[in-house]
Design an enzyme around this catalytic site. Structure first.
Site, short mmCIF file in Angstrom:
data_model
loop_
_atom_site.label_atom_id
_atom_site.label_comp_id
_atom_site.label_asym_id
_atom_site.label_seq_id
_atom_site.Cartn_x
_atom_site.Cartn_y
_atom_site.Cartn_z
N CYS A 192 -12.06 -7.95 1.80
CA CYS A 192 -12.21 -8.19 0.36
C CYS A 192 -10.89 -8.25 -0.41
CB CYS A 192 -13.11 -7.12 -0.25
SG CYS A 192 -14.80 -7.33 0.27
C1 UDX Z 1 -13.48 -2.98 -1.28
C2 UDX Z 1 -13.96 -2.40 -2.63
O1 UDX Z 1 -13.59 -1.01 -2.71
C3 UDX Z 1 -15.46 -2.57 -2.79
O2 UDX Z 1 -15.86 -2.12 -4.08
C4 UDX Z 1 -15.81 -4.04 -2.61
O3 UDX Z 1 -17.20 -4.23 -2.66
C5 UDX Z 1 -15.28 -4.58 -1.30
O4 UDX Z 1 -13.88 -4.33 -1.21
P1 UDX Z 1 -13.55 -2.20 1.27
O5 UDX Z 1 -12.81 -3.46 1.57
O6 UDX Z 1 -14.69 -1.82 2.12
O7 UDX Z 1 -14.09 -2.20 -0.24
O8 UDX Z 1 -12.48 -1.01 1.39
P2 UDX Z 1 -11.74 0.00 0.41
O9 UDX Z 1 -12.23 1.35 0.67
O10 UDX Z 1 -11.75 -0.48 -0.98
O11 UDX Z 1 -10.25 -0.09 0.96
C6 UDX Z 1 -9.53 -1.33 0.98
C7 UDX Z 1 -8.17 -1.15 1.61
O12 UDX Z 1 -7.33 -0.37 0.76
C8 UDX Z 1 -8.19 -0.41 2.95
O13 UDX Z 1 -7.28 -1.03 3.83
C9 UDX Z 1 -7.76 1.00 2.62
O14 UDX Z 1 -7.14 1.66 3.69
C10 UDX Z 1 -6.76 0.71 1.49
N1 UDX Z 1 -6.62 1.87 0.60
C11 UDX Z 1 -7.65 2.27 -0.17
C12 UDX Z 1 -5.39 2.54 0.55
O15 UDX Z 1 -4.44 2.19 1.25
N2 UDX Z 1 -5.28 3.59 -0.31
C13 UDX Z 1 -6.30 4.01 -1.10
O16 UDX Z 1 -6.10 4.98 -1.86
C14 UDX Z 1 -7.53 3.34 -1.03
#
Ligand code: UDX
Length: 414
Positions: free
Chosen positions: A243
């Site tokens: 995403c």
């Molecule tokens: C995301 C959105 O959160 C969600 O609302 C939408 O529907 C789809 O996209 P997702 O891709 O499942 O969800 O993962 P998410 O938990 O958001 O993390 C995305 C990326 O950011 C991951 O690689 C995660 O490791 C990274 N991340 C997230 C960080 O590096 N630090 C953080 O504090 C949070």
């Protein structure tokens, strides 16, 4: 509930209670729903004839200019439009599409295919999805909010009434708006979260230059300010997944076409790309050069609790390690199969974290799996040739590691 997919293998797997993605709890939920007849998968669109609600959940992959490929959405709408029955079937766009798509592309196509008129004998809503991989069940059952976009009153009312029945007394705040605004909310939300990640990763790099400074403490303290908010301030190797990268690109491409300055989002992307470079150059410096070194990579999934490696930082980082002639060993509790399809025989696959650490010069932690946080200093110092750990997820506690290992981490000033 009927689930439709054109992929027969996927439908067969779902009907056998086997989800096509990993998430704790999904398999048992699916088996329960199938066995009591509440869910069945099919490839036949005609089974939609009696459906009152039809959720379009197909993928919208990126194209070269960062925009999105709508061919799967269009094909789904064509198929759905041809079989709709009942007085007022409601078609709901869950797929992430750029603002204007539902009104300008989906609606005319659906009306043409069905011979119906939205607001008269056909419903159409935008209802963006905010669930996260790995916590999809929880996010679906307890969402922070529901967003409903509609052009006509009846579609919006019916969608809201569905959610009120579904969530009953736990109904979250529902935002009712027009189609374009609903579509925009999804991009605005994801771009903001991606921005938070790139922001904290930049602050982490600055912390690394201040002796004794720790990004974890900085993030915790700034997060206590409700104007900042404590979530999504976890420094790491950069964001990945299906995403954020795609949605930020699509937003940039859309905004550019509309003549809006996109430098903020470009910076978010650039920082994310350079975060992998930052990890590699830190490793290179700390290890005295990566050529010929055995690097044990713990964690391949783009985040914990999923087997998804799409746009995962692990893949970018492993590619760079291989370019620098490091010998890479990898381990992930659930993402090995997906990784094999991408990295093939370019790396060595271990059956456990410990196996991967045996004789390694460097341990690089790239996914925040709980099992890695349980590894003790003794494990590293006994198994590794040189116990140099680079923790890109901040899952180990430097205080507890002692002097037997050389510990470095994202955002930790040394
Ligand atoms: C995301 C959105 O959160 C969600 O609302 C939408 O529907 C789809 O996209 P997702 O891709 O499942 O969800 O993962 P998410 O938990 O958001 O993390 C995305 C990326 O950011 C991951 O690689 C995660 O490791 C990274 N991340 C997230 C960080 O590096 N630090 C953080 O504090 C949070």
């Amino acid at each position: 509930m009927v689930g439709i997919d054109v992929d027969e293998d996927k439908v067969r797997a779902l009907n056998a209670g086997k989800p096509t993605v990993y998430e704790k709890g999904v398999s048992s939920l699916l088996r329960r729903a199938s066995s009591c007849g509440r869910f069945s998968g099919t490839t036949h669109f005609k089974e939609l004839a009696d459906a009152k609600l039809i959720f379009i959940c197909v993928g919208t992959p990126s194209v070269e200019d960062g925009g999105i490929d709508l061919s799967v959405v269009e094909s789904a709408i064509r198929s759905v439009g041809g079989v709709l029955g009942g007085k007022f079937p409601l078609v709901v766009m869950k797929s992430t599409v750029i603002p204007g798509t539902t009104a300008n592309k989906v609606k005319p196509l659906l009306e043409r295919r069905s011979g119906r008129k939205v607001g008269v004998n056909l419903g159409l809503c935008s209802n963006p999805e905010f669930l996260r991989e790995g916590s999809a069940i929880r996010d679906t059952l307890f969402p922070d909010r529901v967003v409903v976009g509609a052009e006509d009153g009846r579609s919006g009312r019916e969608m809201i009434s569905f959610y009120k029945r579904f969530y009953a007394k736990h109904t979250p705040p529902i935002v009712l708006t027009d189609l374009g605004t609903a579509e925009m909310i999804k991009y605005a939300g994801n771009a903001f979260l991606a921005m938070k990640v790139s922001y904290i990763n930049t602050i982490a790099r600055i912390c690394e230059k201040i002796p004794g400074s720790d990004i974890e403490v900085v993030a915790q303290a700034i997060g206590l300010d409700p104007r900042v908010g404590g979530r999504f301030l976890q420094a790491g190797p950069g964001y990945g997944g299906s995403c954020f990268p795609k949605d930020v690109s699509a937003l940039i491409s859309f905004a550019r076409r509309k003549g809006v300055d996109t430098s903020l989002f470009e910076a978010v992307q650039d920082i994310n790309t350079s975060q992998a470079v930052h990890v590699i150059s830190s490793l290179g410096r700390l290890s005295g050069g990566l050529e010929g070194k055995i690097v044990a990579v713990l964690g391949l999934a783009f985040k914990a609790e999923t087997d998804d490696i799409r746009s995962a930082p692990s893949i970018r980082i492993i590619d760079a390690l291989l370019l620098r002639k490091a010998r890479v060993r990898v381990y992930d509790p659930v993402a090995m199969e997906n990784t094999r399809k991408v990295l093939r025989d370019r790396v060595t696959y271990s059956r456990s974290a410990k196996e991967s650490l045996k004789g390694a010069d460097v341990c690089l932690i790239l996914t925040e799996w709980k099992e890695f946080s349980r590894l003790t200093p003794g494990v590293f110092s006994k198994l590794m040739r040189r116990p140099l750990i680079y923790d890109a997820r901040r899952i180990l506690e430097s205080r507890k590691l002692g002097k037997s290992v050389q510990y470095h981490a994202i955002g930790l000033g040394s």
